[in-house]
Design a protein around this motif. Structure first.
Motif, PDB file in Angstrom:
ATOM      1  N   ILE A 456       0.835  -1.194   0.000  1.00 26.91           N
ATOM      2  CA  ILE A 456       0.000   0.000   0.000  1.00 26.91           C
ATOM      3  C   ILE A 456       0.874   1.250   0.000  1.00 26.91           C
ATOM      4  O   ILE A 456       1.985   1.240   0.546  1.00 26.91           O
ATOM      5  N   ILE A 457       0.366   2.315  -0.610  1.00 26.30           N
ATOM      6  CA  ILE A 457       1.020   3.628  -0.505  1.00 26.30           C
ATOM      7  C   ILE A 457      -0.024   4.600   0.028  1.00 26.30           C
ATOM      8  O   ILE A 457      -0.864   5.086  -0.715  1.00 26.30           O
ATOM      9  N   PRO A 518       3.946   6.688   4.854  1.00 25.46           N
ATOM     10  CA  PRO A 518       4.539   7.594   3.857  1.00 25.46           C
ATOM     11  C   PRO A 518       6.044   7.815   3.984  1.00 25.46           C
ATOM     12  O   PRO A 518       6.732   7.881   2.984  1.00 25.46           O
ATOM     13  N   ILE A 519       6.535   7.944   5.235  1.00 28.40           N
ATOM     14  CA  ILE A 519       7.966   8.202   5.397  1.00 28.40           C
ATOM     15  C   ILE A 519       8.606   7.086   6.212  1.00 28.40           C
ATOM     16  O   ILE A 519       8.122   6.730   7.285  1.00 28.40           O
ATOM     17  N   ARG A 538       7.992   6.630   0.708  1.00 32.28           N
ATOM     18  CA  ARG A 538       7.393   5.386   0.259  1.00 32.28           C
ATOM     19  C   ARG A 538       6.848   5.484  -1.164  1.00 32.28           C
ATOM     20  O   ARG A 538       6.931   4.545  -1.952  1.00 32.28           O
ATOM     21  N   LYS A 539       6.286   6.645  -1.481  1.00 31.47           N
ATOM     22  CA  LYS A 539       5.629   6.786  -2.776  1.00 31.47           C
ATOM     23  C   LYS A 539       6.629   6.857  -3.919  1.00 31.47           C
ATOM     24  O   LYS A 539       6.516   6.142  -4.906  1.00 31.47           O
ATOM     25  N   THR A 540       7.630   7.725  -3.755  1.00 32.60           N
ATOM     26  CA  THR A 540       8.576   7.929  -4.851  1.00 32.60           C
ATOM     27  C   THR A 540       9.774   6.996  -4.765  1.00 32.60           C
ATOM     28  O   THR A 540      10.488   6.813  -5.749  1.00 32.60           O
ATOM     29  N   GLY A 541      10.012   6.424  -3.588  1.00 30.26           N
ATOM     30  CA  GLY A 541      11.169   5.566  -3.402  1.00 30.26           C
ATOM     31  C   GLY A 541      12.454   6.367  -3.186  1.00 30.26           C
ATOM     32  O   GLY A 541      13.525   5.815  -2.973  1.00 30.26           O
TER      33      GLY A 541
END
Length: 562
Positions: A456-457, A518-519, A538-541
């Motif tokens: 999940i993001i 998220p972080i 987390r979203k962009t890696g």
RNA sequence: CGGGGUGUAGCGCAGUUAGGAUAGCGCACCUGCUUUGGGAGCAGGGGGUCGGUGGUUCAAAUCCACUCACCCCGACCA
């Protein structure tokens, strides 16, 4: 919170019943636990997400001046009998009896309850308008629960009810809700499309659904790329694909093949849309013909809605009425009532049965050759059908219904006696609206539109925790001490989940990506050798390496941009 | 409610066609040692009304009947 203390039963493998992405990830990430079909426990992580969604809902409902209250789930049958829904709701309503043998229901929605409160207390136009809302568990004995919380038998709904003097007031309350709903969804990073919808059991004149496009959605919506027309398929009024055939004289031709649309169109070398399908139905023991273009099917549900108790004729009945077998029959020359589907309206020069086995007519002009009682929309829509506004082919999408808002009007106030005295001293029924959002559906929809192969993001607004602090090596005392410091420091401003478990690095990384906070702040020996700590989005890696002193500052900056 | 599918350890599965010895495998769990930056290795261990009931049989996870549960498609519905 320390991960070693919180209950998050993540899993690598998914129970085989899970089909949709959100269902799988909710189980794998330890958000929900099934109880029976369509009934779930929300585990600590899942419940935190749901509470955040509710917080957003409260904020936005309060903003439009709505007042929160809480109504009971357990209700007496009497109020449902007053509105007529004791019967109308059918098996979908959970019913039970109390010890005195009184019939009760677990409320699937609260129009009736609201109306009893209203009729007891609202007497004057001075008390109007009102908007009341609650966030409460609903009970519906669904025929087929599916997709975990996407269609459950108990679920949390934010439902609100507006009370107004007249249509103008209702329109205002309705618009306020549209605004509030758009804000709620956008706060959850969802971009639903708004479509015309069916009011169904709720009643009323007008309703609108907020739909999130998703493969896992069980609703079909159609959307016009040209003019923006959008509708739930169940209430769409699409136009059939156009045809343009020459008219001609009625001519009987031999068709020595099977009587199916397919076979006849191939034998005569004409497209299926040039055929007129004739179907014999029996209505109140009397035969009636339904004609529809060969490239369409009759939608049995539309038909049953239009003509109660209608049924298709048996093969024997067809032979008796038309003197030929199914596939070679038509109403031509039979002097029986004909109901034509709209698809027949623009057609000319059709091919249809000649009421003799292995013969058809060509050049059929429905207006000339048939005694058509009326045109009715009876066809099953298909891809390629046109927008009713601008005649462009519409797009078809699956969607999840997140919210549904209804202009109820006076259905409940009249049925249950909720009247007020207006400024002229006149007694009038209160004009009502009803507005619902599924709380769990928001959670599931967010997962549907925001995930990757690892998990999940979460968007920042509804993430169960804001920061996941990962100690990669729980036996390294230097790392532990640093993590404890960071945990305290970050905890002053953020919701921090601290993965202090004595597990291997890979295990923790996979869990971290799965639950989608998220972080991620990663403390490991590799970085520590150089005095560096990693902060991962987390979203962009994207990973930023910083010294420990800078962590809080950098996290604040990243958080501000999420 | 109609159609399809599945029930064997917490999870994923094999075994059922063609009945036969102590019901297996992977993950998870417990103990010990070794490991430690993307779901570790070795050794040992615990855990089963084979969904349930009844039947056939010397013998049933396996065959028969009934039944329950869950999932998918449809119908219906917010």
């Amino acid at each position: 919170m320390r991960w070693s203390r919180i209950f998050i039963p993540t899993r690598k493998e998914v129970p085989k019943e899970a089909e949709s992405v959100s269902h799988k990830l909710m189980l794998r990430a330890g958000l929900i636990e099934p109880q029976v079909s369509g009934v779930y426990t929300y585990l600590p992580l899942g419940w935190r997400v749901l509470k955040k969604i509710q917080k957003i809902m409260r904020r936005e409902m309060d903003r439009i001046g709505a007042q929160e209250l809480l109504m009971p789930a357990l209700t007496p049958s009497s109020i449902w009998k007053e509105s007529g829904r004791w019967e109308d709701y059918g098996d979908e309503m959970f019913r039970l009896k109390d010890r005195k043998e009184s019939e009760m229901a677990l409320a699937p929605t609260h129009e009736e309850v609201i109306t009893t409160i209203v009729r007891n207390h609202i007497r004057s136009h001075r008390s109007l308008p009102q908007i009341w809302y609650q966030i409460q568990t609903k009970y519906r004995d669904e025929m087929r629960p599916r997709g975990a919380v996407l269609r459950a038998r108990t679920f949390i709904m934010k439902d609100s009810y507006s009370l107004d003097q007249d249509e103008t007031g209702l329109q205002k309350s309705f618009s306020l809700h549209e605004e509030a709903y758009r804000r709620i969804f956008s706060s959850c990073r969802l971009k639903p499309v708004e479509v015309r919808a069916s009011s169904g059991l709720m009643g009323g004149s007008n309703s609108k659904e907020f739909m999130v496009i998703s493969e896992s959605g069980e609703d079909r919506i159609v959307n016009c790329p040209n003019c923006g027309y959008s509708s739930n398929l169940e209430v769409a009024n699409l136009l059939p694909t156009p045809v343009n055939f020459e008219n001609g004289k009625l001519k009987k031709v031999g068709t020595p093949v099977e009587g199916s649309v397919d076979a006849i169109s191939r034998f005569l070398n004409v497209p299926p849309s040039k055929l007129m399908k004739s179907l014999l139905y029996i209505k109140k023991d009397k035969p009636v013909w339904i004609v529809i273009r060969g490239d369409y099917e009759v939608d049995e549900e539309k038909l049953k809605k239009e003509f109660k108790g209608i049924r298709i004729a048996t093969q024997e009945e067809v032979k008796e009425v038309a003197g030929a077998s199914v596939g070679y029959v038509s109403p031509i020359g039979l002097n029986l009532p004909v109901i034509a589907d709209l698809s027949i309206k623009q057609g000319l020069g059709f091919v249809s049965g000649a009421n003799e086995d292995y013969y058809h007519y060509t050049g059929v002009d429905p207006n000339r050759d048939l005694d058509m009682k009326k045109f009715v929309d009876l066809r099953k829509f298909k891809k390629g059908d046109l927008c009713p506004e601008c005649r462009t082919p519409v797009e078809w999408k699956n969607a999840i219904e997140l919210g549904h808002i209804f202009k109820l009007g006076t259905k409940y106030s009249k049925a249950m006696g909720a009247y007020f005295i207006d400024e002229n001293g006149e007694k009038k029924p209160i004009v009502m609206g009803s507005y619902g959002i599924g709380v769990e559906r928001i959670m599931a929809s967010v997962i549907e539109v925001s995930h990757d192969k690892n998990g999940i993001i979460w968007p920042a607004s509804i993430a169960p925790y804001q920061i996941l602090l990962i100690n990669l090596n729980a036996s390294d005392s230097k790392g532990v001490a640093l993590c404890e410091d960071l945990y305290r420091l970050l905890g002053e401003e953020f919701e921090v989940l601290y993965d202090d478990r004595d597990e291997r690095a890979g295990y923790k990384f996979n869990d971290a990506d799965l639950i989608g906070i998220p972080i991620q702040i990663i403390v490991g020996s590799k970085g520590l050798k150089k005095g560096m700590i990693e902060i991962k989005n987390r979203k962009t890696g994207e990973i930023k390496k910083v010294v420990s002193k800078e962590v809080k500052e950098v996290v604040k900056k990243i958080w501000g941009n999420l």
